[in-house]
Scaffold this motif. Structure first.
Motif, PDB file in Angstrom:
ATOM      1  N   SER A   1       0.830  -1.211   0.000  1.00  0.00           N
ATOM      2  CA  SER A   1       0.000   0.000   0.000  1.00  0.00           C
ATOM      3  C   SER A   1       0.862   1.258   0.000  1.00  0.00           C
ATOM      4  N   MET A   2       2.035   1.209   0.623  1.00  0.00           N
ATOM      5  CA  MET A   2       2.947   2.357   0.571  1.00  0.00           C
ATOM      6  C   MET A   2       3.410   2.612  -0.860  1.00  0.00           C
ATOM      7  N   ILE A   3       3.675   1.551  -1.593  1.00  0.00           N
ATOM      8  CA  ILE A   3       4.075   1.696  -2.995  1.00  0.00           C
ATOM      9  C   ILE A   3       2.932   2.304  -3.801  1.00  0.00           C
ATOM     10  N   ILE A   4       1.724   1.843  -3.551  1.00  0.00           N
ATOM     11  CA  ILE A   4       0.561   2.379  -4.264  1.00  0.00           C
ATOM     12  C   ILE A   4       0.345   3.846  -3.903  1.00  0.00           C
ATOM     13  N   ILE A   5       0.462   4.185  -2.624  1.00  0.00           N
ATOM     14  CA  ILE A   5       0.301   5.578  -2.197  1.00  0.00           C
ATOM     15  C   ILE A   5       1.371   6.456  -2.841  1.00  0.00           C
ATOM     16  N   GLY A   6       2.607   5.970  -2.877  1.00  0.00           N
ATOM     17  CA  GLY A   6       3.681   6.727  -3.522  1.00  0.00           C
ATOM     18  C   GLY A   6       3.411   6.946  -4.999  1.00  0.00           C
ATOM     19  N   PHE A   7       2.920   5.911  -5.670  1.00  0.00           N
ATOM     20  CA  PHE A   7       2.590   6.029  -7.085  1.00  0.00           C
ATOM     21  C   PHE A   7       1.482   7.057  -7.300  1.00  0.00           C
ATOM     22  N   ILE A   8       0.467   7.024  -6.451  1.00  0.00           N
ATOM     23  CA  ILE A   8      -0.632   7.989  -6.565  1.00  0.00           C
ATOM     24  C   ILE A   8      -0.138   9.406  -6.284  1.00  0.00           C
ATOM     25  N   MET A   9       0.771   9.551  -5.317  1.00  0.00           N
ATOM     26  CA  MET A   9       1.314  10.881  -5.024  1.00  0.00           C
ATOM     27  C   MET A   9       2.117  11.420  -6.209  1.00  0.00           C
ATOM     28  N   ILE A  10       2.885  10.555  -6.863  1.00  0.00           N
ATOM     29  CA  ILE A  10       3.644  10.982  -8.039  1.00  0.00           C
ATOM     30  C   ILE A  10       2.695  11.374  -9.168  1.00  0.00           C
ATOM     31  N   LEU A  11       1.648  10.590  -9.368  1.00  0.00           N
ATOM     32  CA  LEU A  11       0.664  10.932 -10.395  1.00  0.00           C
ATOM     33  C   LEU A  11      -0.021  12.261 -10.093  1.00  0.00           C
ATOM     34  N   LEU A  12      -0.367  12.471  -8.836  1.00  0.00           N
ATOM     35  CA  LEU A  12      -1.018  13.718  -8.440  1.00  0.00           C
ATOM     36  C   LEU A  12      -0.085  14.909  -8.646  1.00  0.00           C
ATOM     37  N   PHE A  13       1.174  14.749  -8.267  1.00  0.00           N
ATOM     38  CA  PHE A  13       2.146  15.821  -8.471  1.00  0.00           C
ATOM     39  C   PHE A  13       2.312  16.130  -9.954  1.00  0.00           C
ATOM     40  N   SER A  14       2.397  15.094 -10.769  1.00  0.00           N
ATOM     41  CA  SER A  14       2.526  15.286 -12.208  1.00  0.00           C
ATOM     42  C   SER A  14       1.298  15.988 -12.776  1.00  0.00           C
ATOM     43  N   LEU A  15       0.129  15.608 -12.300  1.00  0.00           N
ATOM     44  CA  LEU A  15      -1.102  16.251 -12.757  1.00  0.00           C
ATOM     45  C   LEU A  15      -1.129  17.725 -12.376  1.00  0.00           C
ATOM     46  N   ILE A  16      -0.711  18.043 -11.169  1.00  0.00           N
ATOM     47  CA  ILE A  16      -0.696  19.439 -10.723  1.00  0.00           C
ATOM     48  C   ILE A  16       0.290  20.258 -11.556  1.00  0.00           C
ATOM     49  N   VAL A  17       1.459  19.692 -11.831  1.00  0.00           N
ATOM     50  CA  VAL A  17       2.453  20.405 -12.639  1.00  0.00           C
ATOM     51  C   VAL A  17       1.913  20.654 -14.043  1.00  0.00           C
ATOM     52  N   ARG A  18       1.295  19.654 -14.628  1.00  0.00           N
ATOM     53  CA  ARG A  18       0.739  19.826 -15.976  1.00  0.00           C
ATOM     54  C   ARG A  18      -0.421  20.821 -15.979  1.00  0.00           C
TER      55      ARG A  18
END
Length: 135
Positions: A100-117
């Motif tokens: 679940s930590m890996i999944i949370i990290g992946f979601i956080m990276i996706l969210l950060f990428s979405l915010i930057v875009r």
């Protein structure tokens, strides 16, 4: 701080699914107590690294390994006691917590990428509007 947040949220979510008895507050408390040996080990390692030479690196490694193992055992016992699990179920909960930590990290990276875009898109739109107004 981010890893601690990911650990506690991951453990809480996994243990909700596995019928754990601990609340999020209890999980935060026991996990904070469990990482104290690791924090102390970091201070001791930083302190003795100023006095020891490279050939005496064994002592630094021994302190580091002792702190990590002690914290890992305390984390295991904390999860076991707060959720009232057996040893097997605790191991399963810990493995699923890492997943679940890996999944949370992946979601956080996706969210950060979405915010930057999104910010880039908004900046481009405003730049284009200003360009059209000026010409």
């Amino acid at each position: 701080a981010v890893l601690f947040f990911m650990w506690t949220v991951g453990n809480w979510s996994v243990c909700c699914l596995l019928d754990g008895k601990g609340t999020f507050r209890n999980i935060c408390h026991v996990c904070a107590y469990a990482v104290i040996p690791y924090i102390i080990q970091n201070f001791i390692t930083a302190l003795i690294s100023h006095f020891l030479i490279y050939d005496e690196k064994f002592f630094i490694d021994a302190v580091m390994i002792t702190g990590i193992i002690w914290s890992a055992l305390m984390m295991f016992m904390a999860v076991k006691s707060v959720h009232q699990y057996s040893a097997r179920k605790t191991v399963l909960a810990l493995v699923l917590t890492f997943v679940s930590m890996i999944i949370i990290g992946f979601i956080m990276i996706l969210l950060f990428s979405l915010i930057v875009r999104m910010c880039s898109f908004i900046y481009t739109v405003f730049s284009e509007i200003i360009y059209r107004i000026r010409t």
